[in-house]
Design a protein around this motif. Structure first.
Motif: not given
Length: 251
Positions: A35, A37, A72, A74, A116, A119-121, A123
């Motif tokens: 991930v 960002c 991913t 972000l 961000p 926020r992703y974590q 999910s």
């Protein structure tokens, strides 16, 4: 491997996070996803030093995908420019531009990167394991690792120098290390003189954007970092260039 559990790495594409990925592949550690960002200056311009951004998208991400690792990307809802031009809503400086972030309490780090990622974590499954790129010789940082956070660099006894060598051998050492030993945005108030000089010399369009911001009226602070305005740094570099030109003419 527990089918419900996921293993991810927060990847800046610096040496420590990439070395962690290389170790995971070498030792058969589970890794589902990297991930990344990307902090943005505005809606179109990245906050990454341009050489590092090019490395991320032309070498880093393709290399991870060839390893079979999902990447991913972000981005936060807000940019550096959004924060800079936002208005203070209370206190003695109410109505003024928030302007340059404060060293040590960076709103850009908080709003454009940490939010961000968190926020992703949320999910992800609650038992997700997160690999963090902290070398075995960074003991203070290792002590701050949280629940479900793991350092493979510590597990496999890798120092920061070892991480450097792993990445260099794999052809995955970012060119940004030619000008700095740290990660950070090109507009970071913690940028060292060498980093700023590189920006001044090689990316005049980005340098000009910072001078435009410095010129805006009604800012809460005029200082880019703890001691200087951005225009002061610009003036110092210009003076250095003038002195160098005079030296060359006299030689």
């Amino acid at each position: 491997m527990n089918a419900a559990k996921r293993y991810i790495i927060s990847c800046s594409f610096g040496k420590d996070s990439l070395a962690t990925i290389l170790l995971a592949k070498k030792h058969g550690e589970p890794l589902d996803e990297a991930v990344y960002c990307e902090v943005m200056f505005d809606k179109t311009i990245s906050g990454e030093v341009p050489e590092h951004r090019d490395f991320i998208y032309t070498r880093g991400i393709p290399a991870l995908e060839r390893m079979g690792i999902k990447v991913t990307v972000l981005r936060g809802e807000r940019t550096y420019l959004d924060l800079f031009t936002g208005r203070i809503t209370r206190g003695p400086k109410k109505g003024m531009l928030r302007s340059f972030p404060i060293c040590g309490r960076c709103a850009v780090q908080r709003d454009c990167k940490v939010k961000p990622i968190r926020r992703y974590q949320k999910s992800l499954p609650p038992d997700t394991i997160q690999y963090i790129g902290i070398a075995k010789d960074e003991q203070e940082r290792l002590l701050r690792l949280g629940r479900n956070q793991v350092s493979l660099l510590e597990k496999y006894n890798c120092t920061e120098q070892d991480a450097w060598e792993l990445c260099e051998k794999a052809g995955l050492l970012s060119p940004v290390y030619a000008i700095t030993d740290r990660g950070g945005c090109w507009f970071c108030p913690n940028a060292k003189r060498r980093e700023l000089r590189h920006l001044y010399d090689h990316h005049p369009e980005l340098w000009a954007r910072m001078l435009e911001l410095q010129a805006l009226p009604g800012k809460a602070t005029e200082k880019f970092n703890r001691t200087q305005r951005f225009s002061d740094i610009d003036a110092a570099f210009r003076q250095e260039d003038e002195q160098l030109d005079l030296f060359r003419e006299a030689a």
